[in-house]
Design a protein around this motif. Structure first.
Motif, PDB file in Angstrom:
ATOM      1  N   GLU A 258       0.846  -1.187   0.000  1.00  0.00           N
ATOM      2  CA  GLU A 258       0.000   0.000   0.000  1.00  0.00           C
ATOM      3  C   GLU A 258       0.887   1.245   0.000  1.00  0.00           C
ATOM      4  N   GLU A 259       0.441   2.296  -0.672  1.00  0.00           N
ATOM      5  CA  GLU A 259       1.206   3.537  -0.734  1.00  0.00           C
ATOM      6  C   GLU A 259       0.338   4.701  -0.285  1.00  0.00           C
ATOM      7  N   GLY A 260       0.954   5.674   0.359  1.00  0.00           N
ATOM      8  CA  GLY A 260       0.200   6.815   0.871  1.00  0.00           C
ATOM      9  C   GLY A 260       0.937   8.121   0.670  1.00  0.00           C
ATOM     10  N   THR A 261       0.163   9.183   0.516  1.00  0.00           N
ATOM     11  CA  THR A 261       0.685  10.548   0.459  1.00  0.00           C
ATOM     12  C   THR A 261      -0.129  11.383   1.433  1.00  0.00           C
ATOM     13  N   ASN A 262       0.541  12.179   2.269  1.00  0.00           N
ATOM     14  CA  ASN A 262      -0.192  12.954   3.267  1.00  0.00           C
ATOM     15  C   ASN A 262       0.305  14.397   3.291  1.00  0.00           C
ATOM     16  N   TYR A 263      -0.639  15.302   3.524  1.00  0.00           N
ATOM     17  CA  TYR A 263      -0.369  16.725   3.668  1.00  0.00           C
ATOM     18  C   TYR A 263      -1.018  17.199   4.966  1.00  0.00           C
ATOM     19  N   SER A 264      -0.408  18.184   5.605  1.00  0.00           N
ATOM     20  CA  SER A 264      -1.020  18.751   6.805  1.00  0.00           C
ATOM     21  C   SER A 264      -0.628  20.216   6.939  1.00  0.00           C
ATOM     22  N   VAL A 265      -1.579  21.002   7.432  1.00  0.00           N
ATOM     23  CA  VAL A 265      -1.350  22.408   7.771  1.00  0.00           C
ATOM     24  C   VAL A 265      -2.030  22.645   9.108  1.00  0.00           C
ATOM     25  N   GLY A 266      -1.347  23.326  10.016  1.00  0.00           N
ATOM     26  CA  GLY A 266      -1.950  23.530  11.327  1.00  0.00           C
ATOM     27  C   GLY A 266      -1.444  24.774  12.028  1.00  0.00           C
ATOM     28  N   VAL A 267      -2.153  25.119  13.104  1.00  0.00           N
ATOM     29  CA  VAL A 267      -1.780  26.266  13.919  1.00  0.00           C
ATOM     30  C   VAL A 267      -1.953  25.884  15.387  1.00  0.00           C
ATOM     31  N   VAL A 268      -1.021  26.332  16.226  1.00  0.00           N
ATOM     32  CA  VAL A 268      -1.079  26.098  17.663  1.00  0.00           C
ATOM     33  C   VAL A 268      -0.939  27.458  18.360  1.00  0.00           C
ATOM     34  N   TYR A 269      -1.887  27.748  19.234  1.00  0.00           N
ATOM     35  CA  TYR A 269      -1.888  29.046  19.910  1.00  0.00           C
ATOM     36  C   TYR A 269      -2.001  28.830  21.411  1.00  0.00           C
ATOM     37  N   GLU A 270      -1.110  29.465  22.163  1.00  0.00           N
ATOM     38  CA  GLU A 270      -1.111  29.355  23.620  1.00  0.00           C
ATOM     39  C   GLU A 270      -1.230  30.764  24.204  1.00  0.00           C
ATOM     40  N   PRO A 271      -2.489  31.274  24.363  1.00  0.00           N
ATOM     41  CA  PRO A 271      -2.670  32.655  24.819  1.00  0.00           C
ATOM     42  C   PRO A 271      -2.197  32.870  26.245  1.00  0.00           C
ATOM     43  N   PHE A 272      -2.269  31.834  27.071  1.00  0.00           N
ATOM     44  CA  PHE A 272      -1.728  31.941  28.418  1.00  0.00           C
ATOM     45  C   PHE A 272      -1.338  30.554  28.897  1.00  0.00           C
ATOM     46  N   GLU A 273      -0.630  30.486  29.991  1.00  0.00           N
ATOM     47  CA  GLU A 273      -0.051  29.240  30.465  1.00  0.00           C
ATOM     48  C   GLU A 273      -1.129  28.197  30.760  1.00  0.00           C
ATOM     49  N   ASN A 274      -0.833  26.962  30.379  1.00  0.00           N
ATOM     50  CA  ASN A 274      -1.711  25.807  30.622  1.00  0.00           C
ATOM     51  C   ASN A 274      -2.991  25.847  29.800  1.00  0.00           C
ATOM     52  N   PHE A 275      -3.033  26.638  28.739  1.00  0.00           N
ATOM     53  CA  PHE A 275      -4.175  26.620  27.826  1.00  0.00           C
ATOM     54  C   PHE A 275      -3.636  26.691  26.398  1.00  0.00           C
ATOM     55  N   THR A 276      -3.908  25.665  25.621  1.00  0.00           N
ATOM     56  CA  THR A 276      -3.422  25.594  24.244  1.00  0.00           C
ATOM     57  C   THR A 276      -4.579  25.287  23.307  1.00  0.00           C
ATOM     58  N   PHE A 277      -4.625  26.031  22.203  1.00  0.00           N
ATOM     59  CA  PHE A 277      -5.626  25.804  21.163  1.00  0.00           C
ATOM     60  C   PHE A 277      -4.890  25.380  19.892  1.00  0.00           C
ATOM     61  N   SER A 278      -5.361  24.307  19.254  1.00  0.00           N
ATOM     62  CA  SER A 278      -4.725  23.849  18.016  1.00  0.00           C
ATOM     63  C   SER A 278      -5.792  23.505  16.989  1.00  0.00           C
ATOM     64  N   LEU A 279      -5.451  23.732  15.743  1.00  0.00           N
ATOM     65  CA  LEU A 279      -6.349  23.441  14.625  1.00  0.00           C
ATOM     66  C   LEU A 279      -5.488  22.899  13.488  1.00  0.00           C
ATOM     67  N   ASP A 280      -5.829  21.714  12.985  1.00  0.00           N
ATOM     68  CA  ASP A 280      -5.040  21.077  11.929  1.00  0.00           C
ATOM     69  C   ASP A 280      -5.944  20.599  10.798  1.00  0.00           C
ATOM     70  N   TRP A 281      -5.442  20.754   9.575  1.00  0.00           N
ATOM     71  CA  TRP A 281      -6.093  20.182   8.383  1.00  0.00           C
ATOM     72  C   TRP A 281      -5.164  19.122   7.832  1.00  0.00           C
ATOM     73  N   ILE A 282      -5.684  17.915   7.653  1.00  0.00           N
ATOM     74  CA  ILE A 282      -4.875  16.784   7.213  1.00  0.00           C
ATOM     75  C   ILE A 282      -5.542  16.119   6.019  1.00  0.00           C
ATOM     76  N   SER A 283      -4.759  15.824   4.999  1.00  0.00           N
ATOM     77  CA  SER A 283      -5.256  15.113   3.823  1.00  0.00           C
ATOM     78  C   SER A 283      -4.391  13.880   3.611  1.00  0.00           C
ATOM     79  N   ILE A 284      -5.020  12.713   3.527  1.00  0.00           N
ATOM     80  CA  ILE A 284      -4.306  11.456   3.329  1.00  0.00           C
ATOM     81  C   ILE A 284      -4.891  10.758   2.104  1.00  0.00           C
ATOM     82  N   GLU A 285      -4.034  10.443   1.154  1.00  0.00           N
ATOM     83  CA  GLU A 285      -4.447   9.705  -0.036  1.00  0.00           C
ATOM     84  C   GLU A 285      -3.759   8.342  -0.025  1.00  0.00           C
ATOM     85  N   LEU A 286      -4.544   7.276  -0.152  1.00  0.00           N
ATOM     86  CA  LEU A 286      -4.017   5.917  -0.127  1.00  0.00           C
ATOM     87  C   LEU A 286      -4.269   5.237  -1.470  1.00  0.00           C
ATOM     88  N   GLU A 287      -3.294   4.459  -1.912  1.00  0.00           N
ATOM     89  CA  GLU A 287      -3.414   3.702  -3.150  1.00  0.00           C
ATOM     90  C   GLU A 287      -3.020   2.248  -2.887  1.00  0.00           C
TER      91      GLU A 287
END
Length: 335
Positions: A258-287
């Motif tokens: 099996e073969e795969g190709t993957n892409y990802s773009v994301g952002v991580v934001y920590e406005p203050f200590e002990n609080f983290t916000f993350s958002l990721d876009w992931i694309s996986i193509e399998l053949e």
């Protein structure tokens, strides 16, 4: 007609599974100006499986029927004693792996920041065997059976670097090479990966990556022997349900990885200590995904007119029914 052989008692299965796992390793550091970390390990896994299940000898049972055994009456104990046997299956698998890793700074710098690296190598040797009793292996058991054996050696090497392009930008790259040695057509593959991280401010990280991957087919789908079973299906030709259709499931040494190709773009934001916000876009193509069509899918794809792509896997009896025929089922690269 279809009749349950209740005189033979319940279908019980006794499974005995024994496993041994051992792992030993060392790790440490060396160097004065540049500190390098290293580790090496060896692992050994062994599994023994024994399956016991009451079964019926098909040829002997059919001979009794041909000689007058009346299935509209209770089956006598004398006939049960002639036809019943304890089906056994003994399976073994072993896996030995050796791997080593080293990581640290290359000694080179960009704008005063070191370029880091990691290198890895591993070797795996594995084998399995699945041996049923002679009656099941010859296809003369009511409930069928599975078998097979195979072995494989695999080694792989990989390296990864992290390059600080700027105070706020980190570029990483990696590549891995794998080589397989067995009785199939699986050979080797190279898997690259690249990633980038940008930190415009201390609390915000923006990241992205691209990579390729592969997975070799598992040993059972490559080297397993034909497995006999029976299923209830709906025949698309008649639209009727058919019970106890003979199924023959086999392996396929022509499988490719099996073969795969993957892409990802994301952002991580920590406005203050002990609080983290993350958002990721992931694309996986399998053949070349390795899978096995269900028996009902094979029938449906052949269709009521019996002109579909899977009709070659369906064998009907002289009357055109499934009851006296069989359906072949095999793993394939389908997607």
């Amino acid at each position: 007609f279809i009749r349950r052989l209740i005189e033979y008692g319940p279908r019980t299965t006794d499974v005995q599974n024994n496993g041994i796992q051992a792992l030993a390793g060392l790790k440490g550091t060396f160097g004065t100006r540049n500190i390098f970390e290293w580790d090496v390990a060896i692992a050994r896994n062994e599994t023994d499986l024994t399956v016991l299940r009451p079964n019926i000898i098909s040829s002997t049972f059919n001979e009794l029927v041909s000689n007058g055994l009346d299935l509209f009456q209770p089956i006598p104990q004398s006939a049960i004693a002639q036809t019943q046997f304890l089906a056994t299956r003994n399976a073994e698998s072993t896996n030995t792996t050796v791997d080593a890793t080293i990581s640290g700074d290359t000694g080179m710098e960009i704008q005063g920041r070191p370029i880091a690296f990691a290198a890895h190598a591993d070797f795996t040797s594995e084998e399995f065997s699945n041996v049923p009793d002679p009656i099941s292996q010859n296809g003369d058991a009511f409930d069928g059976g599975s078998a097979g054996s195979g072995e494989r050696d695999h080694w792989g090497v990989g390296v990864e670097v992290a390059v600080p392009l700027h105070d706020t930008v980190m570029l990483s790259g990696a590549v891995r090479f794998d080589e397989y040695s067995d009785a199939s057509i699986v050979s080797n593959a190279t898997s690259p990966k690249i990633g980038i991280e940008w930190r415009p401010i201390r609390d915000l990280l923006i990241r992205g990556s691209f990579g390729e991957s592969f997975r070799a087919p598992d040993m059972q789908r490559l080297f397993g022997a034909t497995t006999n079973a029976f299923l209830t299906v709906v025949d698309p030709v008649t639209g009727l349900q058919v019970q106890s259709v003979s199924i023959r499931s086999g392996s396929n040494r022509a499988l490719v990885p099996e073969e795969g190709t993957n892409y990802s773009v994301g952002v991580v934001y920590e406005p203050f200590e002990n609080f983290t916000f993350s958002l990721d876009w992931i694309s996986i193509e399998l053949e070349q995904i390795v899978t096995t069509l269900s028996v009902q899918n094979i029938l449906d794809l052949c269709g009521p007119n019996q002109d579909g792509p899977t009709c070659g896997q369906i064998t009907r009896d002289a009357q055109g029914t499934l009851q006296g025929g069989f359906i072949s089922q095999q793993a394939a690269n389908l997607a």
